[in-house]
Design a protein around this motif. Sequence first.
Motif, short mmCIF file in Angstrom:
data_model
loop_
_atom_site.label_atom_id
_atom_site.label_comp_id
_atom_site.label_asym_id
_atom_site.label_seq_id
_atom_site.Cartn_x
_atom_site.Cartn_y
_atom_site.Cartn_z
N THR A 1 43.77 -26.19 28.16
CA THR A 1 44.16 -25.93 29.39
C THR A 1 44.36 -27.56 29.76
O THR A 1 43.81 -28.42 29.18
CB THR A 1 43.10 -25.34 30.17
OG1 THR A 1 42.08 -26.14 30.29
CG2 THR A 1 42.94 -23.93 29.67
N GLY A 2 44.67 -27.69 30.96
CA GLY A 2 44.77 -28.90 31.78
C GLY A 2 43.38 -29.38 32.18
O GLY A 2 43.24 -30.66 31.96
N MET A 3 42.69 -28.58 32.49
CA MET A 3 41.00 -28.94 32.73
C MET A 3 40.54 -29.40 31.57
O MET A 3 39.53 -30.18 31.35
CB MET A 3 40.48 -27.88 33.33
CG MET A 3 40.79 -27.82 35.15
SD MET A 3 40.98 -29.54 35.93
CE MET A 3 39.41 -30.22 35.56
N PHE B 1 42.89 -31.98 42.75
CA PHE B 1 42.75 -30.64 42.57
C PHE B 1 41.41 -30.38 42.52
O PHE B 1 40.42 -31.07 42.14
CB PHE B 1 43.22 -30.42 41.16
CG PHE B 1 43.16 -28.96 40.68
CD1 PHE B 1 43.41 -27.73 41.61
CD2 PHE B 1 42.79 -28.50 39.53
CE1 PHE B 1 43.33 -26.62 41.17
CE2 PHE B 1 42.55 -27.42 38.87
CZ PHE B 1 42.95 -26.38 39.84
N GLU C 1 45.79 -38.41 40.38
CA GLU C 1 46.75 -37.45 40.26
C GLU C 1 47.79 -37.90 41.23
O GLU C 1 47.69 -38.29 42.26
CB GLU C 1 46.41 -36.24 41.02
CG GLU C 1 45.38 -35.48 40.21
CD GLU C 1 44.93 -34.17 41.15
OE1 GLU C 1 45.53 -33.57 42.03
OE2 GLU C 1 43.85 -33.49 40.73
N ASN D 1 47.41 -32.72 43.86
CA ASN D 1 47.51 -31.40 44.35
C ASN D 1 46.35 -31.08 45.58
O ASN D 1 45.21 -31.50 45.48
CB ASN D 1 47.02 -30.67 43.04
CG ASN D 1 47.01 -29.20 43.51
OD1 ASN D 1 47.45 -28.57 44.61
ND2 ASN D 1 46.58 -28.44 42.40
N ASP E 1 47.00 -38.10 35.96
CA ASP E 1 47.37 -36.73 35.92
C ASP E 1 48.69 -36.36 36.40
O ASP E 1 48.78 -36.66 37.47
CB ASP E 1 46.18 -36.02 36.87
CG ASP E 1 46.49 -34.28 36.40
OD1 ASP E 1 47.60 -33.87 36.18
OD2 ASP E 1 45.47 -33.65 36.72
N PHE F 1 52.11 -32.66 38.14
CA PHE F 1 53.18 -32.51 39.32
C PHE F 1 54.52 -32.99 38.96
O PHE F 1 55.32 -32.20 39.28
CB PHE F 1 52.51 -32.85 40.56
CG PHE F 1 52.03 -31.85 41.49
CD1 PHE F 1 50.91 -31.05 40.71
CD2 PHE F 1 52.28 -31.56 42.69
CE1 PHE F 1 50.10 -29.95 41.29
CE2 PHE F 1 51.36 -30.54 43.56
CZ PHE F 1 50.28 -29.88 42.72
N SER G 1 48.31 -30.60 32.58
CA SER G 1 48.40 -29.30 32.85
C SER G 1 49.74 -28.84 32.24
O SER G 1 50.63 -28.98 33.02
CB SER G 1 48.00 -28.74 34.00
OG SER G 1 47.99 -27.20 33.96
N THR H 1 50.51 -25.93 31.72
CA THR H 1 50.43 -24.41 32.25
C THR H 1 51.57 -24.70 33.42
O THR H 1 52.10 -23.55 33.68
CB THR H 1 49.14 -24.38 33.00
OG1 THR H 1 48.13 -24.48 32.03
CG2 THR H 1 48.90 -22.95 33.30
N LYS H 2 51.86 -25.85 33.97
CA LYS H 2 52.63 -25.89 35.30
C LYS H 2 54.10 -25.93 34.68
O LYS H 2 54.67 -25.16 34.13
CB LYS H 2 52.12 -26.98 36.02
CG LYS H 2 50.39 -26.97 36.40
CD LYS H 2 50.18 -25.66 36.91
CE LYS H 2 48.54 -25.65 37.10
NZ LYS H 2 48.10 -24.24 37.26
N GLY I 1 47.89 -24.74 29.05
CA GLY I 1 47.89 -25.56 27.99
C GLY I 1 47.53 -26.88 28.58
O GLY I 1 47.58 -26.86 29.85
#
Length: 399
Positions: free
Chosen positions: A91-93, A117, A160, A164, A189, A192, A211, A213-214, A224
């Motif tokens: 994941t991103g985290m 975030f 970031e 976010n 990060d 975005f 991330s 995932t985005k 991811g």
Amino acid sequence: MQNYKHDVSPDWGLATQMVHGGLTRSQHAETAEAIYMTSGYVYASAEEAQAAVDNSKPRFVYGRFGNPTVAMFEERMALLEGAPVARATATGMAAVTAVLLAGLKTGDHVVSASALFGSCRYVLENVLPRFGIACSFVEGSDLTAWQDAMRPETRLLFVETPSNPTLAIVDIAAVAKIAESRGARLIVDNAFASPALQRPMEFGAHIVVHSSTKFIDGQGRALGGMILCRQDFLDENLNLFLRNTGPTLSPFNAWLHLKSLETLELRMKQHCENAGRVAEFLGKQKNVTRVLYPFHPDHPQHNLAKAQMDGGGGVVAFEVAGGKASAFKLSNALQLIDISNNLGDAKSLLTHPETTTHKKMTPQARAAAGVTSGLLRLSVGLEDTDDLCEDLEQALKVA
Ligand SMILES: Cc1ncc(COP(=O)(O)O)c(C=O)c1O
């Protein structure tokens, strides 16, 4: 046997790398990248197994350490970001946490922009202190504040950009220079923007996290993450940490994100165009008190965004008059746009950060991150913008 290994040129353009970068073909000469769904690998002899574990003969050893499909995704991302090396995470985290824990030890100090975030803030503020690692938060656009926050024991800086959910922009080159002058590393990060719009290493960032995932997945299917760094950080900090703690990305998710990269440039162009139009529309609505979009002329760091990004991205934040009650009324009145705490999907998704993604922050941290009661985050999808604006218009009437 014919060798179908792709010769990847580092000189190819971004769109070519998105389609071909990192591709390694098997003996079957498949067109599309293969999914190697395997936990382990076999050896022809005990001697070969010993050599593999000794790393005297590099090869895949165990799924937690590496996988051919995951390696293709890592290589493609490294080529896109201009990074020497890349490692995928679940994941991103997992990427953010692994970089921080692998890069720091007791007594070290981190400086981070405060516009973050919620989960990133949690790791910095709640997890790191348990290991005797302190974190200072600064207003990301205030370069003097970054300078003043640096201590002899500062090892990492974290931003970031865009952030976010308020889309705050940090000057990557200037903050990287501050890090460099004090022997620290800057982590950016880039979730975005994605590498289609911003490549932080071109501006001096030492480490980039994603991330995937985005926008990299882009269709709301699979989680991811990705860490991009230089060889010394991989060798000295990251490699053994990842191998032994195991935040490994599934080969199937790696394959989804690898295939998604093929359309990233096209999708990001459309996300940017749609988000720009929606931001312009929202700016004209009388009960919208603030619109935040990096390429909107009203954005406080508009010029900086234009200098380090190739497009404004797919997320728009806006504030409605009437605080939380109005934000909820608007959300509930939407007919096309879905309420969700995810973003970066082909479908437009609306979030009320104060009560969801940023709920666990203290009110002070939320205020520092610019998250107010009336703030809404809109991840603008790939639909017709006329339909999106019509939906927002009718919902704004009841807000
Ligand atoms: C900027 C940023 N970084 C990291 C993450 C965490 O990503 P993931 O949900 O893949 O763990 C998010 C999630 O929204 C994010 O917005």
